[in-house]
Design a protein around this motif. Structure first.
Motif, short mmCIF file in Angstrom:
data_model
loop_
_atom_site.label_atom_id
_atom_site.label_comp_id
_atom_site.label_asym_id
_atom_site.label_seq_id
_atom_site.Cartn_x
_atom_site.Cartn_y
_atom_site.Cartn_z
N CYS A 144 7.30 -4.74 0.03
CA CYS A 144 8.52 -5.40 0.52
C CYS A 144 8.84 -4.95 1.95
CB CYS A 144 9.71 -5.11 -0.40
SG CYS A 144 10.42 -3.46 -0.21
N HIS A 145 8.28 -3.79 2.34
CA HIS A 145 8.43 -3.18 3.66
C HIS A 145 9.84 -2.64 3.95
CE1 HIS A 145 4.36 -3.83 4.76
NE2 HIS A 145 4.44 -5.11 4.50
N ARG A 146 10.81 -2.96 3.10
CA ARG A 146 12.13 -2.33 3.31
C ARG A 146 12.07 -0.85 2.94
NH1 ARG A 146 15.99 -6.03 -0.08
NH2 ARG A 146 14.13 -5.96 -1.35
N CYS A 147 11.03 -0.50 2.14
CA CYS A 147 10.90 0.88 1.67
C CYS A 147 9.91 1.67 2.51
CB CYS A 147 10.47 0.88 0.20
SG CYS A 147 8.90 0.02 -0.05
N ASP A 148 9.43 1.10 3.61
CA ASP A 148 8.39 1.76 4.43
C ASP A 148 8.76 3.19 4.82
OD1 ASP A 148 6.78 -0.44 4.25
OD2 ASP A 148 7.10 -1.14 6.31
N GLY A 149 10.04 3.41 5.11
CA GLY A 149 10.47 4.74 5.55
C GLY A 149 10.79 5.70 4.41
N HIS A 150 10.67 5.25 3.18
CA HIS A 150 10.99 6.13 2.04
C HIS A 150 9.89 7.16 1.80
CE1 HIS A 150 14.12 3.21 0.05
NE2 HIS A 150 14.45 3.59 1.27
N PHE A 151 10.28 8.32 1.29
CA PHE A 151 9.34 9.44 1.20
C PHE A 151 8.58 9.54 -0.12
CE2 PHE A 151 11.99 10.57 4.75
CZ PHE A 151 11.08 11.13 5.65
N TYR A 152 8.99 8.82 -1.15
CA TYR A 152 8.24 8.87 -2.41
C TYR A 152 7.00 7.98 -2.27
CZ TYR A 152 10.97 4.60 -2.78
OH TYR A 152 11.54 3.39 -2.49
N ASP A 153 6.04 8.17 -3.19
CA ASP A 153 4.81 7.38 -3.14
C ASP A 153 4.96 6.05 -3.88
OD1 ASP A 153 2.52 9.22 -1.94
OD2 ASP A 153 3.92 10.47 -3.07
N ALA A 154 5.65 6.07 -5.01
CA ALA A 154 5.88 4.84 -5.78
C ALA A 154 7.08 5.02 -6.69
CB ALA A 154 4.65 4.49 -6.61
N ALA A 155 7.82 3.93 -6.90
CA ALA A 155 8.98 3.98 -7.78
C ALA A 155 8.91 2.84 -8.79
CB ALA A 155 10.26 3.89 -6.96
N ARG A 156 9.22 3.14 -10.04
CA ARG A 156 9.23 2.11 -11.07
C ARG A 156 10.47 2.29 -11.95
NH1 ARG A 156 6.32 0.32 -7.98
NH2 ARG A 156 4.17 -0.44 -8.21
N ALA A 157 10.94 1.17 -12.53
CA ALA A 157 12.10 1.21 -13.41
C ALA A 157 11.79 0.45 -14.69
CB ALA A 157 13.31 0.59 -12.71
#
Ligand SMILES: [Zn+2]
Ligand SMILES: [Zn+2]
Length: 243
Positions: free
Chosen positions: A69-82
């Motif tokens: 989505c590229h909105r998360c490009d600056g986030h520090f985790y590798d992957a997030a799931r819910a």
């Protein structure tokens, strides 16, 4: 013996009113929402395209290649799931879990299955997003800690509730707060106390709900600074705008 007493106490508490629609919850398996509300709640089933990094919903069909989505490009985790969308039975369960340390069997099962279906199988450690000491004392428990314990017990992956701490009492994220305001409010909130326990570990960071990702990203940043190899994020629910 103990189990019998516990079960009969649970039976006594049911039927109770569904916290979504007020109809009757017949079975303790369903927790705080009725079966129908669970059926109406949308879960990630693996048949949709999610952002390969943050898990944001992108489209209804699997695209066959990694999409971001590229909105998360600056986030520090590798992957997030819910587990699913922050709505109906899931949002009611999340809200209830902030008041009472209770997770129904259906929710437990969904949460553990989401982990088993994920690419997080190389994880070596489970870390809950901590509360500040002030919030912890007010509430008496950490809802992310309850979820982390469940996952650790079911998978045998080590639980670490001590290494990551929260220094600053950050105000609750409000709807309408923009991404920058959220990021600022969690910045510098976390500290890693025991870097030796984090170094080289592949960590699953657990929280109840993923909103903008700013909180878990700040937690992941600190864990990575102290040498964590990878940081995954697993939450019960995810707030989405375009599902
Ligand atoms: Zn209901
Ligand atoms: Zn993303």
């Amino acid at each position: 013996m103990f189990h019998k007493i516990y079960d009969s106490l649970l039976t006594l508490a049911y039927p109770q009113a569904c916290e979504v629609c007020q109809n009757i919850v017949e079975n303790s398996f369903d927790g705080v929402a009725c079966r129908l509300c669970w059926e109406k709640t949308r879960f990630f089933s693996g048949t949709e395209t999610l952002c390969a990094k943050c898990g944001a919903y992108l489209q209804a069909k699997v695209s066959g290649f990694e999409t971001f989505c590229h909105r998360c490009d600056g986030h520090f985790y590798d992957a997030a799931r819910a587990v699913g969308i922050y709505e109906k039975a899931l949002s009611a369960s999340v809200l209830h879990l902030k008041r009472e340390p209770m997770v129904g069997k259906r929710l437990k099962k969904l949460f553990v299955s989401r982990f088993r279906d994920s690419d997080f199988q190389d994880a070596t450690k489970i870390v809950p997003v901590p509360l500040s000491e002030k919030r912890f004392l007010e509430r008496g428990f950490n809802q992310a800690g309850i979820l982390a314990k469940i996952l650790s017990k079911q998978t045998g992956i080590a639980l670490d509730e001590q290494s990551l701490t929260r220094q600053i009492h950050t105000p609750m994220h409000r709807v309408g707060m923009d991404e920058k305001a959220r990021a600022t409010s969690v910045k510098n909130a976390f500290e890693a106390k025991r870097p030796k326990l984090i170094e080289g570990e592949t960590i699953i960071l657990i929280d109840d709900v993923f909103t903008s990702g700013a909180t878990v990203s700040a937690g992941a940043e600190v864990l990575k600074e102290k040498g964590a190899h990878k940081v995954y994020v697993l939450t019960l629910a995810r707030a989405v705008e375009n599902f």
